[in-house]
Write a protein that holds these residues in place. Structure first.
Motif, short mmCIF file in Angstrom:
data_model
loop_
_atom_site.label_atom_id
_atom_site.label_comp_id
_atom_site.label_asym_id
_atom_site.label_seq_id
_atom_site.Cartn_x
_atom_site.Cartn_y
_atom_site.Cartn_z
N UNK B 156 -24.41 1.05 -33.51
CA UNK B 156 -23.30 1.24 -32.51
C UNK B 156 -23.23 2.60 -31.53
N UNK B 157 -23.50 3.64 -32.38
CA UNK B 157 -23.85 4.89 -31.47
C UNK B 157 -24.69 4.84 -30.50
N UNK B 398 -15.82 5.80 -33.23
CA UNK B 398 -15.67 5.93 -34.42
C UNK B 398 -14.28 5.42 -34.75
N UNK B 399 -13.19 5.20 -33.90
CA UNK B 399 -12.10 4.48 -34.19
C UNK B 399 -12.54 2.94 -34.46
N UNK B 400 -13.46 2.54 -33.54
CA UNK B 400 -13.85 1.37 -33.98
C UNK B 400 -14.50 0.82 -35.12
N UNK B 401 -15.42 1.89 -35.32
CA UNK B 401 -16.60 1.76 -36.70
C UNK B 401 -15.65 1.92 -37.82
N UNK B 402 -14.69 2.83 -37.95
CA UNK B 402 -13.92 3.00 -39.12
C UNK B 402 -13.43 1.78 -39.63
N UNK B 406 -16.75 1.76 -45.41
CA UNK B 406 -15.84 2.09 -46.50
C UNK B 406 -15.66 3.41 -46.53
N UNK B 407 -17.01 4.18 -46.43
CA UNK B 407 -16.65 5.62 -46.18
C UNK B 407 -16.36 5.86 -44.87
N UNK B 408 -15.16 6.18 -44.50
CA UNK B 408 -14.72 6.44 -43.30
C UNK B 408 -15.24 8.06 -42.80
#
Lengths: 220, 769
Positions: B156-157, B398-402, B406-408
């Motif tokens: 994603x990044x 990060x908003x989307x990925x979180x 599981x480990x935010x």
């Protein structure tokens, strides 16, 4: 079953949800699976689990199946094992594999850690005496290496011995020649596995939506 | 003798330099050559000039110019690296990359002062010689487990983040260029977008250089580093895309669509090419058991070929290199010798270190050299937009990925990820490659890029370390991998796979398990030589650990000094079996025989005792026999301790033999098996001297205990002497049926004669008080 749930089931699900932390949809899906495994009976037996095809190639399948029938995993002070379990016990064992929620306090995290490690400990401590002895640990390693034939058996002893030595030296430190290390207690077990972040590693994703349900609805 | 030789040579040198003394003094020209030519010419002209003597020493710089200069640069880079580490205070504040750029600036300045043109970082040299070692080093030692666990986030990044950055920066810059007051009207949209795409890529070289020094936790490290590696595909595609479009002049929707397809082709193609070469390398290493010396060469050459092959097709060379290194590593490591492994590690580290240093020095030199066109607005705008784009991109992603992790990722993590987005030499080289005809503002781009690079490396690079400390970001744990953790990691993998199977859905663990089984069944058999193909991971880990400890033991001086890694404070004798000794599989004796033995022993001992009494009643108070007994016992105890230590080492140093050896090992084990000796020992009991065991020295008995477990301990061979005594008392124990009386049996006399244990009904008098 589908998305239509009769009222008594709903109430039962709610109590289960409160107890184990699963959401209602997850409980419904797991209930379907339970029914599938137990051939629509109320209780599940060991043989039902043994019929799962994919489990055949798992080296520790017997320990996993045993864990479902171990009373220690159902509630805090249970002892011994049972022959068959109901859905509630099935769900309780499954709840050990839930992922921890995001916003929890340190104490809650520690509690979850302890619960999960207790589950692992119970899997190793087969005679339920509160410690994992050298023999029990050897058995664990042998099972892990059970697919490697003779080479595995010989090395398993060496590996288990080395692991016990490590635990002893980490937990107890220097020991005089006449002192004895009886076995790994739960506290030592916690200590040696501090490096692995159990609360985040020991989890599986539980489905929130049962894809089979949609198919059934369409076919109906 | 040597002195005379030296003076002789010196004399000759001086003698030959004399005729050359008149030659021209410019160091850069081939004076020797010219001289010779001149001489020949003169001679042809009819010997007008006197014949010059044979030039013993001549100066010919042009021949060796290129290798000489390269070596000089490499030497300079290495000496700089050496120098920085001699000044620990400086290197703890300023990261190495900054210092190197400063050195580059100085050197560039010096060269300019002398009047020559300082060398610029040629893109060819950079992409073909300086970049591959760094990337190979990164790819070969990539932590696969963490990389695959976080692959979604990294992708994603890398993909979405870089695209966002590129279009944001490019678009906004175009907007700025269109503003009035700037002289930037000549910059069209495509050029801006190209510039944006080049500058938005996080640079692996810079990231490595800075992150290695701050020892941040593994998650953040792999996120930023993985992103910097994988965004190469995006950069390559965008770069070629915009370059082509600038030539073509017009863009259509199909072109955009083709661009997406191109991206997939470039990244997947690069990975496939790398994987193919990786498998080839692994396969080749299967057969190198007789030519161990060239094993490292195969690794390097195959990897380099992977990179070059990918570059041929304009695929992502970096991804090819990463894929090659990651694919071949597990198989190659199983095949090559330990020395080759060390060689590969050291060569890779050495080359990547030198490359890294050279790149930064050249960046500094190029800054001094390169044609610059400074435009305040453009440069400042670029800088600001880059930073803003990075921050916004990280937060948004990060908003989307979180939602899926599981480990935010916490906000601290986000800050470090945003702050760690350093730009480096790849961006510079890509801009340098631009054709000035199509891009008239290339110089301005160069200036802007250099400014951004300087800013990120200097400002962000220097401040990240105190910021990490300030924010108390989790640092890398330097713990060693313990065997317990390894066992439980494996156990967890199988457990989670099993639970997923019981749940009935095919999750992450299920597929991982399937891949592992496929790997074990088919791939390992092809690519790994001999027996090692069947070795499970746990055993491989254990062997590696034992090997490491054996090496440490040898290096630490050997002897009975055990290395710190080993739990020398605890030995096997401390790990007692929970089950009482009576469960030991020792040969059963019939009751009658047992009685007989006991009777014989008792009579023997009583006789001995009487003998003693008769000797000592009048002469000595203390029983000399008893005194002698003590000495003998102390000696025996010392011997036993020594043997204990040796056996401890054996316990750890014994690498279980491969199946080929197992018959001999089995034989050895059988030989030392107490069970094999059991019966024999029983018949010998009546004749055995009494002094071997005493109640005062329970240790010696204990040692015996441990090694007579279940007949399975192979290392108990030293203790068989003591074992002979053990048999009857174990019977005793079985008779007594006291499973909890564990400490007591230890103290039991090994003699069958009943000891002080009160529960024994056959008790007469204790043998020794």
């Amino acid at each position: 079953m589908g998305s239509f749930q009769s009222l008594p089931d709903d109430h039962q699900y709610r109590t289960l949800s409160l107890k184990t932390g699963f959401s209602l949809e997850q409980i419904a899906i797991l209930h379907n699976r339970f029914k599938q495994l137990s051939q629509n009976e109320e209780t599940l037996r060991r043989d039902d689990l043994k019929t799962i095809q994919d489990l055949e190639s798992n080296p520790i399948r017997y320990q996993i199946i045993e864990a479902f029938f171990d009373r220690r995993n159902f509630q805090k002070d249970g002892v011994g094992s049972v022959e068959e379990i109901g859905f509630e016990e099935f769900l309780t064992v499954m709840s050990y594999f839930r992922a921890p929620a995001h916003h929890i306090t340190e104490e809650q995290r520690e509690e979850i850690r302890r619960a999960k490690l207790r589950f692992l400990f119970n899997m190793h401590d087969t005679d339920n005496d509160g410690t994992i002895t050298l023999e029990e640990y050897r058995h664990v390693v042998e099972e892990l290496l059970s697919r490697s034939g003779a080479l595995g058996r010989e090395t398993a002893k060496g590996i288990a011995d080395a692991a016990m030595l490590e635990v002893a030296s980490i937990s107890v430190g220097p020991m005089a020649p006449d002192e004895f290390y009886e076995g790994i207690t739960f506290e030592h077990f916690l200590k040696i596995l501090k490096g692995i972040e159990i609360e985040t590693r020991m989890h599986i994703r539980f489905l929130n939506m049962d894809t089979a349900v949609f198919c059934k609805q369409h076919s109906v | 003798m040597e002195l005379k030789m030296f003076i002789l040579v010196l004399g000759l040198l001086v003698g030959s330099l004399m005729p050359l003394g008149g030659a021209s003094g410019s160091p850069g020209s081939g004076t020797g050559q010219d001289e010779c030519k001149k001489n020949n010419g003169d001679e042809k002209n009819g010997n007008k000039t006197t014949k010059k003597s044979f030039p013993v020493l001549s100066l010919n710089y042009e021949n060796v110019r290129l290798p000489f200069e390269i070596s000089l640069w490499v030497l300079l880079a290495s000496l700089m690296k050496l120098g920085f580490h001699l000044m620990p205070r400086l290197s703890s504040i300023v990261p190495e990359s900054c210092l190197l750029i400063v050195v580059g600036l100085l050197v560039g300045g010096l060269i300019k002062l002398v009047g020559k043109a300082p060398p610029v970082l040629e893109s060819n040299i950079f992409f073909f010689y300086l970049l591959p070692p760094i990337i190979l080093d990164a790819g070969y030692f990539l932590p696969i487990r963490q990389f695959t666990e976080n692959l979604g986030t990294i992708l994603m990044f890398a993909v979405v983040g870089t695209l966002w950055n590129a279009f944001f920066v490019g678009g906004l810059l175009y907007g700025v260029c269109q503003l009035e007051g700037t002289n930037l009207a000549g910059v069209n949209l495509l050029s801006c977008l190209l510039f944006g795409s080049v500058i938005s890529a996080v640079d692996p070289v810079a990231v490595l250089a800075v992150f290695e020094e701050i020892h941040i936790n593994e998650l953040l490290h792999i996120l930023v580093f993985g992103e910097s590696l994988l965004n190469d595909a995006v950069t390559v595609v965008l770069y070629h895309l915009f370059e082509e479009f600038t030539n073509a002049g017009t863009i259509t929707v199909t072109d955009g669509f083709l661009g997406i397809v191109c991206f997939l082709v470039v990244s997947l193609g690069g990975i496939v090419v790398g994987a193919i070469y990786g498998i080839l390398a692994a396969f080749t290493s299967r057969f190198t058991s007789h030519t161990r010396v060239i094993e490292p060469l195969f690794i390097f050459v195959y990897s380099y070929m992977a990179y070059l092959s990918a570059e041929v097709f304009h695929l992502s060379g970096i991804m090819a290199l990463i894929a090659c290194g990651a694919v071949m590593r597990p198989y190659v490591e199983a095949n090559i010798s330990h020395k080759s492994h060390t060689t590969i590690k050291y060569f890779l580290k050495m080359w990547s270190s030198v490359s890294d240093t050279l790149i930064f020095i050249f960046l500094g030199v190029s800054t001094v050299a390169g044609p610059h066109e400074w435009n305040w607005i453009f440069v400042v705008a670029t800088l600001v937009f880059c930073l803003v784009a990075r921050v916004l991109g990280v937060i948004g992603l990060t908003f989307v990925i979180n939602k899926f992790r599981i480990v935010k990722l916490t906000s601290k993590d986000q800050f470090i990820i945003a702050y760690g987005g350093l730009r480096g030499a790849i961006a510079f080289s890509l801009v340098y490659l631009l054709n000035p005809k199509h891009f008239p503002m290339r110089n301005m781009f160069l200036t802007a890029i250099i400014t951004v690079i300087f800013f990120t490396v200097f400002v962000q690079g220097m401040t990240i370390r105190p910021l990490v400390d300030l924010l108390a970001v989790k640092k890398k744990q330097e713990t060693k991998r313990s065997i317990n953790e390894e066992i439980h990691t494996q156990f967890l993998d199988h457990l989670l796979t099993g639970i997923e199977d019981i749940c009935g859905h095919y999750g992450h663990h299920h597929w991982k398990d399937k891949l592992n089984r496929f790997n074990k069944k088919y791939v390992k058999k092809c690519l790994i030589a001999g027996e090692r193909s069947k070795e499970p991971q746990l055993i491989a880990f254990y062997h590696k650990m034992e090997m490491k400890q054996a090496i440490e033991l040898v290096e630490s001086g050997g002897g009975s000094k055990l290395p710190s890694a080993m739990p020398s404070t605890v030995s096997m004798q401390n790990i007692q079996p929970k089950k009482p000794p009576q469960d030991r599989a020792l040969p059963q004796l019939s009751k009658a025989r047992e009685e007989e033995i006991r009777k014989i022993l008792r009579t023997n001992l009583q006789r001995t005792r009487q003998r003693l009494r008769s000797y000592n009643r009048h002469t000595l108070i203390a029983d000399p026999f008893e005194d002698g007994l003590d000495e003998i016992l102390i000696k025996r105890k010392k011997m036993k301790e020594l043997e204990k230590k040796i056996s401890q080492m054996n316990n750890y140093l014994t690498v279980p033999a491969p199946p080929a050896d197992s018959p001999s090992v089995a034989r050895a084990r059988l030989a030392s098996d107490p069970q094999a000796w059991g019966l024999k020992s029983v018949t010998e009991i009546p004749t055995i001297k009494v002094e071997l065991v005493s109640p005062q020295n329970p240790e010696s008995v204990k040692v015996v205990d441990e090694f007579s477990k279940k007949g399975s301990q192979p290392k108990g061979s030293e203790e068989e002497g003591g074992l002979t005594m053990r048999v009857p008392s174990s019977e005793k124990q079985r008779k007594d049926k006291t499973p909890d009386e564990e400490p007591q049996p230890r103290f039991m006399r090994c003699l069958s004669d009943p000891g002080p244990a009160a529960e024994d009904e056959d008790e007469d008098e204790p043998f020794l008080p």
